[in-house]
Structures are given as structure tokens and as C-alpha cells.
Write a protein that holds these residues in place. Structure first.
Motif, mmCIF file in Angstrom:
data_model
loop_
_atom_site.group_PDB
_atom_site.id
_atom_site.type_symbol
_atom_site.label_atom_id
_atom_site.label_comp_id
_atom_site.label_asym_id
_atom_site.label_seq_id
_atom_site.Cartn_x
_atom_site.Cartn_y
_atom_site.Cartn_z
ATOM 1 N N SER A 148 5.431 1.943 2.330
ATOM 2 C CA SER A 148 4.824 1.436 3.561
ATOM 3 C C SER A 148 5.003 2.489 4.630
ATOM 4 O O SER A 148 6.068 3.081 4.779
ATOM 5 N N GLU A 188 0.833 -1.196 0.000
ATOM 6 C CA GLU A 188 0.000 0.000 0.000
ATOM 7 C C GLU A 188 0.868 1.246 0.000
ATOM 8 O O GLU A 188 1.879 1.315 0.680
ATOM 9 N N ARG A 189 0.478 2.242 -0.789
ATOM 10 C CA ARG A 189 1.225 3.504 -0.847
ATOM 11 C C ARG A 189 0.452 4.555 -0.061
ATOM 12 O O ARG A 189 -0.767 4.647 -0.167
ATOM 13 N N THR A 190 1.174 5.345 0.699
ATOM 14 C CA THR A 190 0.578 6.371 1.536
ATOM 15 C C THR A 190 1.186 7.721 1.173
ATOM 16 O O THR A 190 2.394 7.831 1.010
#
Length: 52
Positions: free
Chosen positions: A18, A2-4
Motif C-alpha cells: 500500500s 493494490e501493489r505499487t
């Protein structure tokens, strides 16, 4: 992974692959990551999206 979207202490916005959110009361939501714009370890926090 997941990219934040995160913002560093200098205000640069970038994505991190991450971003472990292990919230501790004394630490808060910030983490140390290397900013690709200033090439230094900076304190970063997740960006909250605001609706206009």
C-alpha cells in the motif's frame, strides 16, 4: 490490496503493498518505507512507467 512499484532514495526498485498518496503541497509524493534491499527507512516515490 493494490501493489505499487516504488523507488527508494538509493535507487532500489521494489513493490509496496500500500502506498497512500495523500498529496500535500509541502510534502510531495514521497513517503518513508523500509527498503528490503538496504533494510533502512528510506524516502520512496512511485515509479512512473515510460514507453519506449
Amino acid at each position: 490490496m493494490e501493489r505499487t512499484v516504488v523507488r527508494c532514495a538509493d535507487g532500489h526498485v521494489f513493490t509496496a503493498t500500500s502506498f497512500p498518496i495523500q498529496q500535500a503541497e509541502r510534502l510531495g509524493p514521497g513517503r518513508l518505507l523500509r527498503c528490503p534491499r538496504c533494510a533502512r527507512l528510506r524516502s520512496v516515490v512511485p515509479v512512473t512507467l515510460q514507453k519506449r
